[in-house]
Design a protein around this motif. Structure first.
Motif, PDB file in Angstrom:
ATOM      1  N   ASP A  10       0.827  -1.209   0.000  1.00 28.38           N
ATOM      2  CA  ASP A  10       0.000   0.000   0.000  1.00 28.38           C
ATOM      3  C   ASP A  10       0.865   1.264   0.000  1.00 28.38           C
ATOM      4  OD1 ASP A  10      -1.903   2.132   0.945  1.00 28.38           O
ATOM      5  OD2 ASP A  10      -3.244   0.412   0.995  1.00 28.38           O
ATOM      6  N   GLY A  11       0.557   2.175  -0.935  1.00 27.89           N
ATOM      7  CA  GLY A  11       1.187   3.495  -0.938  1.00 27.89           C
ATOM      8  C   GLY A  11       2.567   3.566  -1.560  1.00 27.89           C
ATOM      9  N   THR A  46      -7.223   4.369  -0.884  1.00 27.59           N
ATOM     10  CA  THR A  46      -7.158   2.911  -0.793  1.00 27.59           C
ATOM     11  C   THR A  46      -8.512   2.220  -0.981  1.00 27.59           C
ATOM     12  OG1 THR A  46      -5.362   3.266   0.748  1.00 27.59           O
ATOM     13  CG2 THR A  46      -6.251   1.044   0.625  1.00 27.59           C
ATOM     14  N   ASP A 193       2.458   2.332   3.332  1.00 30.19           N
ATOM     15  CA  ASP A 193       1.523   3.460   3.484  1.00 30.19           C
ATOM     16  C   ASP A 193       1.478   3.994   4.915  1.00 30.19           C
ATOM     17  OD1 ASP A 193      -0.960   4.954   2.267  1.00 30.19           O
ATOM     18  OD2 ASP A 193      -1.636   4.147   4.187  1.00 30.19           O
ATOM     19  N   ASP A 241      -1.391   0.755  -4.748  1.00 30.16           N
ATOM     20  CA  ASP A 241      -2.682   1.368  -5.071  1.00 30.16           C
ATOM     21  C   ASP A 241      -2.573   2.854  -5.410  1.00 30.16           C
ATOM     22  OD1 ASP A 241      -1.847   1.719  -2.447  1.00 30.16           O
ATOM     23  OD2 ASP A 241      -3.868   1.659  -1.600  1.00 30.16           O
ATOM     24  N   HIS A 242      -1.557   3.509  -4.907  1.00 33.91           N
ATOM     25  CA  HIS A 242      -1.342   4.952  -5.122  1.00 33.91           C
ATOM     26  C   HIS A 242       0.040   5.255  -4.569  1.00 33.91           C
ATOM     27  CE1 HIS A 242      -1.903   5.280  -0.830  1.00 33.91           C
ATOM     28  NE2 HIS A 242      -3.011   4.578  -0.957  1.00 33.91           N
ATOM     29  N   HIS A 364      -2.148  11.387   0.040  1.00 35.47           N
ATOM     30  CA  HIS A 364      -2.536  11.078  -1.342  1.00 35.47           C
ATOM     31  C   HIS A 364      -4.029  11.299  -1.466  1.00 35.47           C
ATOM     32  CE1 HIS A 364      -4.139   7.309   0.341  1.00 35.47           C
ATOM     33  NE2 HIS A 364      -3.103   7.382   1.130  1.00 35.47           N
TER      34      HIS A 364
HETATM   35 ZN   LIG Z   1      -3.490   2.933   0.051  1.00 37.53          ZN
END
Ligand SMILES: [Zn+2]
Length: 427
Positions: A10-11, A46, A193, A241-242, A364
């Motif tokens: 994540d992230g 997310t 993240d 995801d980002h 984000h």
């Molecule tokens: Zn995320």
């Protein structure tokens, strides 16, 4: 057997992948195809990416509009945190459905099944399977088919940090990468993240946790190799995801709307702002549609506004004008580096309810360069080892890619399978 394994860190920003900080992902890049044109969703948040990945559809169709969003309930605009464990169950009560289109877990029920291990917010975890078609493991509660809670000894009792991710990864390898195993196994790590929201991007603290996240990916990579050697045809998808940007300022949009006379008070319900980090969703009650034109001019005049998308253009960012959604705003960002030389600075919308604003740390949600530069690598049949594909690809393309590998139809999705060659010629 044909099977698919997805690991999300994540992230993770694309520019943080390299031999020093992420040696296992760098090793994967040697034999996977990398996607240099892969973008996150809008908002780049997310819960939105999770539901988009699970359904192969944009928020306009699956209806989870933001990490924070508004539902029109009995004629009132009601703001919700979509990270709450009960959010999608609540949405079903209000709107008659959780996500409005089927998830991979639903499509794979009866075709090998899906198991999701997830260490981010409960709402994001349950968005993979809100109606209970497969297995979802999360620290807030783990469920089997029918959303029946699993017995206590099979629950996932982990913390949201690198140690918890490690324990979850070990469970994932044992339970979800067994032979035989499910057609789809998803591991969604909470790091990097979690640490990025709480320290400076590029700091030693951040990089130490990033190496741990990569080490967790390495465990899965190794287990996938063992499955292949045992004869399974595994499609391995690794990514994020980002990305993140450094927060350089906080904007209280509702306060500005009150000062400018668009809202009568911070708690009034004619206009409601759903802060999504570096983005905001602005909802206008249908009874107050006369304010829309003036509001659009006002938002466009704000020095903090990056991109303002009005109701008639929401489709361009994958959204639709449901529940009074009138404007999608990405806050302004630029290339300025932080104290560790990491580029990408951005303003954030002040979150409701006293939640942390992350000033100086990572955040984000919007459309700025680094939050829209996550990672995607795919290793398996139909992908060119060591190559980098430059064409734009999106989160919606992941679900049809999974189904293509499994030999199943992907009708009704917004995305397209990413395999270069037909997979019918497999031996
Ligand atoms: Zn995320």
């Amino acid at each position: 057997m044909r099977r698919t394994v997805i690991v999300m860190l994540d992230g993770l920003r694309r520019d943080f992948v390299g031999p020093e900080n992420t040696p296992h992902l760098a090793a994967l890049a040697e034999r996977a195809e990398r996607f240099a044109g892969y973008r996150s969703t809008f908002p780049s948040a997310t819960r939105v990416v999770s539901s988009t990945m699970a359904t192969g559809c944009y928020p306009a169709r699956h209806e989870l509009q933001g990490n924070t969003l508004v539902l029109l309930e009995d004629g009132r605009l009601v703001r919700h945190d979509a990270g709450h464990p009960d959010f999608l169950q609540r949405k079903r009560v209000v709107t008659g459905r959780s996500l409005a289109v089927p998830t991979l877990a639903e499509r794979l029920a009866g075709h090998g099944g899906a198991i999701i291990f997830n260490n981010v917010s409960p709402g994001a975890a349950y968005a993979h399977d809100p109606d209970g078609h497969g297995h979802v493991y999360h620290r807030a509660g783990s469920f089997g088919p029918g959303r029946v809670p699993l017995p206590s000894e099979r629950q996932l009792n982990v913390t949201l940090d690198a140690v918890g991710d490690r324990a979850m990864t070990e469970r994932f390898v044992t339970d979800a990468l067994a032979r035989p195993g499910p057609a789809l196994a998803v591991l969604w790590l909470g790091e990097p993240d979690h640490i990025q929201h709480n320290c400076l991007l590029g700091s030693p603290e951040h990089l130490a946790v990033l190496r741990e996240a990569d080490r967790n990916f390495g465990l899965v990579f190794q287990a996938v190799e063992a499955l292949r050697q045992a004869g399974d045809d595994v499609l391995l998808i690794a990514g994020s995801d980002h990305g993140h940007e450094t927060v350089t300022g906080v904007v209280d949009i509702e306060d500005e709307l009150v000062t400018a006379g668009f809202k009568s008070s911070p708690d009034s319900e004619e206009i409601v702002v759903a802060a999504n980090g570096t983005a905001a969703l602005i909802y206008v009650h249908p009874d107050h549609a006369a304010r829309l034109a003036g509001l659009e001019d006002f938002l466009n005049s704000r020095p903090w506004a990056g991109l303002v998308v009005g109701a008639e253009s929401l489709g361009t960012v994958g959204q639709a004008a449901r529940h009074g959604l009138a404007f999608a705003v990405s806050l302004k960002g630029d290339e300025r580096p932080n104290a560790f030389g990491v580029p990408g600075s951005c303003l954030v919308a002040k979150p409701a309810g006293g939640k942390a604003d992350r000033l100086g740390c990572g955040q984000h949600g919007g459309l700025n360069a680094y939050e829209q530069a996550p990672v995607l690598m795919i290793d398996g049949l139909g992908f060119e080892a060591g190559a980098s594909r430059e064409t734009p690809v999106a989160v919606v393309d992941i679900a049809p890619t999974v189904l293509r590998h499994l030999g199943l139809p992907a009708e009704g999705m917004d995305g397209q399978p990413l395999q270069l060659s037909p997979t019918e010629d497999r031996s």
